[in-house]
Write a protein that holds these residues in place. Structure first.
Motif, short mmCIF file in Angstrom:
data_model
loop_
_atom_site.label_atom_id
_atom_site.label_comp_id
_atom_site.label_asym_id
_atom_site.label_seq_id
_atom_site.Cartn_x
_atom_site.Cartn_y
_atom_site.Cartn_z
N MET A 95 -8.59 -0.65 14.50
CA MET A 95 -9.06 -0.31 15.20
C MET A 95 -9.23 -1.39 16.53
N ALA A 96 -8.36 -2.09 16.04
CA ALA A 96 -8.49 -3.27 16.82
C ALA A 96 -6.46 -3.03 17.63
N ASP A 97 -6.57 -1.81 16.71
CA ASP A 97 -4.59 -1.81 17.62
C ASP A 97 -3.92 -2.51 17.46
N ARG A 98 -3.41 -3.24 16.25
CA ARG A 98 -2.81 -4.22 15.70
C ARG A 98 -3.15 -4.29 13.95
N PRO A 99 -2.08 -5.10 13.90
CA PRO A 99 -2.05 -5.17 12.61
C PRO A 99 -3.04 -6.29 11.70
N ALA A 100 -3.75 -5.65 10.54
CA ALA A 100 -4.59 -6.23 10.12
C ALA A 100 -3.25 -7.92 9.09
N ALA A 101 -3.56 -8.51 8.57
CA ALA A 101 -3.81 -9.61 7.94
C ALA A 101 -4.44 -10.25 6.96
N THR A 102 -3.47 -10.21 5.80
CA THR A 102 -3.99 -10.93 4.37
C THR A 102 -2.99 -11.91 4.01
N LEU A 103 -3.79 -12.98 3.25
CA LEU A 103 -3.33 -14.04 3.03
C LEU A 103 -3.20 -13.58 1.32
N LEU A 104 -2.89 -13.09 0.49
CA LEU A 104 -2.65 -13.23 -1.17
C LEU A 104 -2.27 -14.57 -1.81
N HIS A 105 -2.84 -14.45 -2.95
CA HIS A 105 -2.82 -15.88 -3.73
C HIS A 105 -1.89 -15.31 -5.13
N LEU A 106 -0.16 -15.70 -5.63
CA LEU A 106 0.52 -15.35 -6.12
C LEU A 106 0.44 -13.63 -6.38
N GLY A 107 1.46 -13.80 -7.78
CA GLY A 107 1.57 -11.91 -8.01
C GLY A 107 0.10 -11.48 -8.58
N PRO A 108 -1.09 -12.35 -9.01
CA PRO A 108 -2.24 -11.34 -9.22
C PRO A 108 -2.69 -10.92 -8.05
N GLY A 109 -3.34 -11.91 -7.40
CA GLY A 109 -4.06 -11.81 -5.60
C GLY A 109 -3.26 -10.19 -5.12
N LEU A 110 -2.34 -10.39 -4.96
CA LEU A 110 -0.91 -9.80 -4.61
C LEU A 110 -1.73 -7.75 -5.39
N ALA A 111 -1.84 -8.44 -6.47
CA ALA A 111 -2.06 -6.96 -7.94
C ALA A 111 -3.50 -6.40 -8.01
N ASN A 112 -4.66 -7.50 -6.97
CA ASN A 112 -6.10 -7.21 -7.17
C ASN A 112 -6.00 -5.95 -6.10
N GLY A 113 -5.15 -6.23 -4.73
CA GLY A 113 -5.31 -6.32 -3.78
C GLY A 113 -4.45 -4.22 -3.20
N LEU A 114 -3.68 -4.05 -4.34
CA LEU A 114 -3.00 -3.29 -4.32
C LEU A 114 -3.20 -2.02 -4.37
N ALA A 115 -4.49 -1.37 -4.88
CA ALA A 115 -5.76 -0.08 -4.21
C ALA A 115 -5.25 -0.23 -3.01
N ASN A 116 -6.09 -1.25 -2.20
CA ASN A 116 -6.17 -1.53 -1.00
C ASN A 116 -4.79 -1.49 -0.37
N LEU A 117 -4.13 -1.93 -0.56
CA LEU A 117 -2.59 -1.51 -0.47
C LEU A 117 -2.43 -0.36 -0.57
N HIS A 118 -2.23 0.33 -1.43
CA HIS A 118 -2.35 1.74 -0.79
C HIS A 118 -2.93 2.92 -0.70
#
Length: 133
Positions: free
Chosen positions: A1-24
Motif C-alpha cells: 500500500m505504501a509502494d515500498r517494501p515492508a520490513a520484518t525483524l524476526l528472532h532466530l529460526g523459530p521466529g521465522l517459522a512463526n511468520g512463514l504462513a504470512n510470508l507465503h
C-alpha cells in the motif's frame, strides 16, 4: 500500500517459522518484503543451543533472495542489496540472516552503497471485461 517494501525483524529460526504462513501469502500476492532474521553469534553456533536451526533452509521456499553473511563489514551492503531485491518490479521477499555478533563487531562499512533507482511498479493485466447493457 505504501509502494515500498515492508520490513520484518524476526528472532532466530523459530521466529521465522512463526511468520512463514504470512510470508507465503505475501509471496503469492507479490508483496515486497525485506526480512532480517537474527541468529546466534557465530562463536555460539558450535554449542547447538535449543533454538539453533537452519534458518537459510527455512527462508529459502518463501524468499526469492536469501543471504547469510557472518561478517559485520558486509551488513550495510547486504541490507542495501536485500532492499533492492525486495523492490523488484514484480515484488519479492528478501531475507537477510544476521548473526548477533555482527551487531557489536567493528567494521560495519564497506564503501558506499548507492540506492538503486525506483523500479516501475508491476501492474497485472486485468482479465475482467467490462460489459455495457
Amino acid at each position: 500500500m505504501a509502494d515500498r517494501p515492508a520490513a520484518t525483524l524476526l528472532h532466530l529460526g523459530p521466529g521465522l517459522a512463526n511468520g512463514l504462513a504470512n510470508l507465503h501469502n505475501a509471496r503469492r500476492a507479490r508483496c515486497r518484503s525485506s526480512n532480517i532474521v537474527g541468529d546466534h553469534a557465530t562463536h555460539h553456533l558450535q554449542y547447538d543451543a535449543p533454538l539453533t536451526s537452519d534458518i537459510e533452509s527455512l527462508a529459502r521456499p518463501m524468499s526469492a533472495w536469501v543471504r547469510n553473511h557472518p561478517e559485520a563489514r558486509m551488513v550495510g551492503a547486504d541490507a542495501a542489496e536485500a532492499i533492492d531485491a525486495a523492490r523488484s518490479p514484480k515484488g519479492q521477499i528478501a531475507t537477510l540472516i544476521l548473526p548477533a555478533d555482527t551487531a557489536w563487531t567493528e567494521g560495519g562499512v564497506v564503501g558506499t552503497v548507492a540506492p538503486m533507482p525506483r523500479p516501475r511498479r508491476f501492474r497485472p493485466k486485468s482479465s475482467v471485461r467490462s460489459f455495457r447493457a
